[in-house]
Scaffold this motif. Structure first.
Motif, PDB file in Angstrom:
ATOM      1  N   GLN A 196      -0.851  11.186 -29.381  1.00  0.00           N
ATOM      2  CA  GLN A 196      -0.716  10.859 -27.948  1.00  0.00           C
ATOM      3  C   GLN A 196      -0.639  12.012 -27.148  1.00  0.00           C
ATOM      4  O   GLN A 196      -0.100  13.249 -27.556  1.00  0.00           O
ATOM      5  N   VAL A 197      -0.699  11.897 -25.814  1.00  0.00           N
ATOM      6  CA  VAL A 197      -0.201  12.938 -24.788  1.00  0.00           C
ATOM      7  C   VAL A 197       0.800  12.107 -23.750  1.00  0.00           C
ATOM      8  O   VAL A 197       0.797  11.072 -23.620  1.00  0.00           O
ATOM      9  N   ALA A 198       1.981  12.778 -23.700  1.00  0.00           N
ATOM     10  CA  ALA A 198       3.070  12.398 -22.945  1.00  0.00           C
ATOM     11  C   ALA A 198       3.397  13.558 -21.823  1.00  0.00           C
ATOM     12  O   ALA A 198       3.327  14.644 -21.815  1.00  0.00           O
ATOM     13  N   VAL A 199       3.926  12.667 -20.493  1.00  0.00           N
ATOM     14  CA  VAL A 199       4.161  13.407 -19.208  1.00  0.00           C
ATOM     15  C   VAL A 199       5.466  12.926 -18.860  1.00  0.00           C
ATOM     16  O   VAL A 199       5.625  11.701 -18.853  1.00  0.00           O
ATOM     17  N   THR A 200       6.572  13.625 -18.557  1.00  0.00           N
ATOM     18  CA  THR A 200       7.499  13.087 -17.700  1.00  0.00           C
ATOM     19  C   THR A 200       7.281  13.646 -16.521  1.00  0.00           C
ATOM     20  O   THR A 200       7.290  14.977 -16.111  1.00  0.00           O
ATOM     21  N   THR A 201       7.649  12.759 -15.420  1.00  0.00           N
ATOM     22  CA  THR A 201       7.482  13.103 -14.032  1.00  0.00           C
ATOM     23  C   THR A 201       8.426  12.255 -13.283  1.00  0.00           C
ATOM     24  O   THR A 201       8.441  11.040 -13.448  1.00  0.00           O
ATOM     25  N   CYS A 202       8.837  12.777 -12.138  1.00  0.00           N
ATOM     26  CA  CYS A 202       9.468  11.912 -10.887  1.00  0.00           C
ATOM     27  C   CYS A 202       8.361  11.476  -9.861  1.00  0.00           C
ATOM     28  O   CYS A 202       9.231  11.325  -8.678  1.00  0.00           O
ATOM     29  N   ARG A 203       7.197  12.073  -9.824  1.00  0.00           N
ATOM     30  CA  ARG A 203       6.306  11.902  -8.700  1.00  0.00           C
ATOM     31  C   ARG A 203       5.574  10.744  -8.863  1.00  0.00           C
ATOM     32  O   ARG A 203       4.742  10.557  -9.682  1.00  0.00           O
ATOM     33  N   PRO A 204       5.810   9.835  -7.933  1.00  0.00           N
ATOM     34  CA  PRO A 204       4.849   8.643  -7.683  1.00  0.00           C
ATOM     35  C   PRO A 204       3.438   8.891  -7.715  1.00  0.00           C
ATOM     36  O   PRO A 204       2.580   8.100  -8.374  1.00  0.00           O
ATOM     37  N   GLY A 205       2.886   9.721  -7.063  1.00  0.00           N
ATOM     38  CA  GLY A 205       1.484   9.964  -6.871  1.00  0.00           C
ATOM     39  C   GLY A 205       0.831  10.431  -8.330  1.00  0.00           C
ATOM     40  O   GLY A 205      -0.342  10.051  -8.563  1.00  0.00           O
ATOM     41  N   LEU A 206       1.717  11.333  -8.980  1.00  0.00           N
ATOM     42  CA  LEU A 206       1.191  11.725 -10.442  1.00  0.00           C
ATOM     43  C   LEU A 206       1.263  10.545 -11.519  1.00  0.00           C
ATOM     44  O   LEU A 206       0.352  10.399 -12.196  1.00  0.00           O
ATOM     45  N   VAL A 207       2.006   9.497 -11.204  1.00  0.00           N
ATOM     46  CA  VAL A 207       2.296   8.431 -11.862  1.00  0.00           C
ATOM     47  C   VAL A 207       1.038   7.535 -11.927  1.00  0.00           C
ATOM     48  O   VAL A 207       0.058   7.063 -12.826  1.00  0.00           O
ATOM     49  N   ARG A 208       0.601   7.314 -10.466  1.00  0.00           N
ATOM     50  CA  ARG A 208      -0.674   6.711 -10.122  1.00  0.00           C
ATOM     51  C   ARG A 208      -1.900   7.233 -10.705  1.00  0.00           C
ATOM     52  O   ARG A 208      -2.778   6.607 -11.322  1.00  0.00           O
ATOM     53  N   LYS A 209      -1.948   8.546 -10.621  1.00  0.00           N
ATOM     54  CA  LYS A 209      -3.147   9.399 -11.221  1.00  0.00           C
ATOM     55  C   LYS A 209      -3.269   9.170 -12.799  1.00  0.00           C
ATOM     56  O   LYS A 209      -4.400   9.018 -13.236  1.00  0.00           O
ATOM     57  N   LEU A 210      -2.113   9.557 -13.409  1.00  0.00           N
ATOM     58  CA  LEU A 210      -2.233   8.992 -14.726  1.00  0.00           C
ATOM     59  C   LEU A 210      -2.353   7.931 -15.339  1.00  0.00           C
ATOM     60  O   LEU A 210      -3.063   7.512 -16.281  1.00  0.00           O
ATOM     61  N   ARG A 211      -1.794   6.767 -14.537  1.00  0.00           N
ATOM     62  CA  ARG A 211      -2.179   5.474 -14.978  1.00  0.00           C
ATOM     63  C   ARG A 211      -3.628   4.952 -14.772  1.00  0.00           C
ATOM     64  O   ARG A 211      -4.197   4.313 -15.572  1.00  0.00           O
ATOM     65  N   ALA A 212      -4.167   5.599 -13.779  1.00  0.00           N
ATOM     66  CA  ALA A 212      -5.713   5.488 -13.578  1.00  0.00           C
ATOM     67  C   ALA A 212      -6.373   6.102 -14.578  1.00  0.00           C
ATOM     68  O   ALA A 212      -7.671   5.642 -14.886  1.00  0.00           O
ATOM     69  N   GLN A 213      -5.770   6.895 -15.377  1.00  0.00           N
ATOM     70  CA  GLN A 213      -6.439   7.608 -16.657  1.00  0.00           C
ATOM     71  C   GLN A 213      -6.076   6.811 -18.073  1.00  0.00           C
ATOM     72  O   GLN A 213      -6.420   7.617 -18.922  1.00  0.00           O
ATOM     73  N   GLY A 214      -5.410   5.852 -17.870  1.00  0.00           N
ATOM     74  CA  GLY A 214      -5.308   5.091 -19.311  1.00  0.00           C
ATOM     75  C   GLY A 214      -3.637   5.481 -19.461  1.00  0.00           C
ATOM     76  O   GLY A 214      -3.356   4.933 -20.598  1.00  0.00           O
ATOM     77  N   PHE A 215      -3.011   6.089 -18.775  1.00  0.00           N
ATOM     78  CA  PHE A 215      -1.512   6.344 -19.354  1.00  0.00           C
ATOM     79  C   PHE A 215      -0.480   5.102 -19.160  1.00  0.00           C
ATOM     80  O   PHE A 215      -1.080   4.246 -18.174  1.00  0.00           O
TER      81      PHE A 215
END
Length: 128
Positions: free
Chosen positions: A97-116
């Motif tokens: 697994q790869v994990a990322v902790t963020t509070c940035r909504p834009g980064l969440v959207r980008k990561l979701r688009a890549q399967g996160f």
């Protein structure tokens, strides 16, 4: 084409500090140096050889944690450009697994688009 290479923390600290400036998920409890202590740090170079991004990752329990990432390159989605390499690095280190902790909504959207997907929520309250 981006080139990703190992780098010392001192070299990439200013770029990693951008991550904290744009959205500190530690709530101010850690400096970028403390957050990246013991992590592997990487520099991302553009075609001209300029370091445009850096990231730090730590491995444990089969998970590769991206603990900080910061940078900027006009016209390039750095998340999209670097995540396949980060995933290859994680697999090579035995991670599933790869994990990322963020509070940035834009980064969440980008990561979701890549399967996160979301695996947890952290709520924080500052005490007076």
């Amino acid at each position: 084409m981006m080139i990703i290479r190992p780098a010392g923390f001192a070299e990439v600290q200013p770029l990693l500090a951008l991550a904290q400036e744009r959205g500190d998920h530690t709530g101010g409890t850690l400096s970028i140096g403390e957050a990246c202590a013991g992590a592997m740090t990487w520099a991302v170079e553009n075609d001209a050889g300029q370091v445009v991004m850096a990231y730090a990752m730590r491995v444990g329990g089969g998970v590769c944690w991206v603990v900080a990432a910061g940078g900027e390159a006009r016209g390039v989605d750095l998340v999209k450009a670097t995540m396949p390499t980060i995933e290859r690095q994680a697999r090579a280190m035995g991670c599933s697994q790869v994990a990322v902790t963020t509070c940035r909504p834009g980064l969440v959207r980008k990561l979701r688009a890549q399967g996160f997907g979301q695996s947890a929520v952290t709520l924080r309250k500052k005490l007076a």
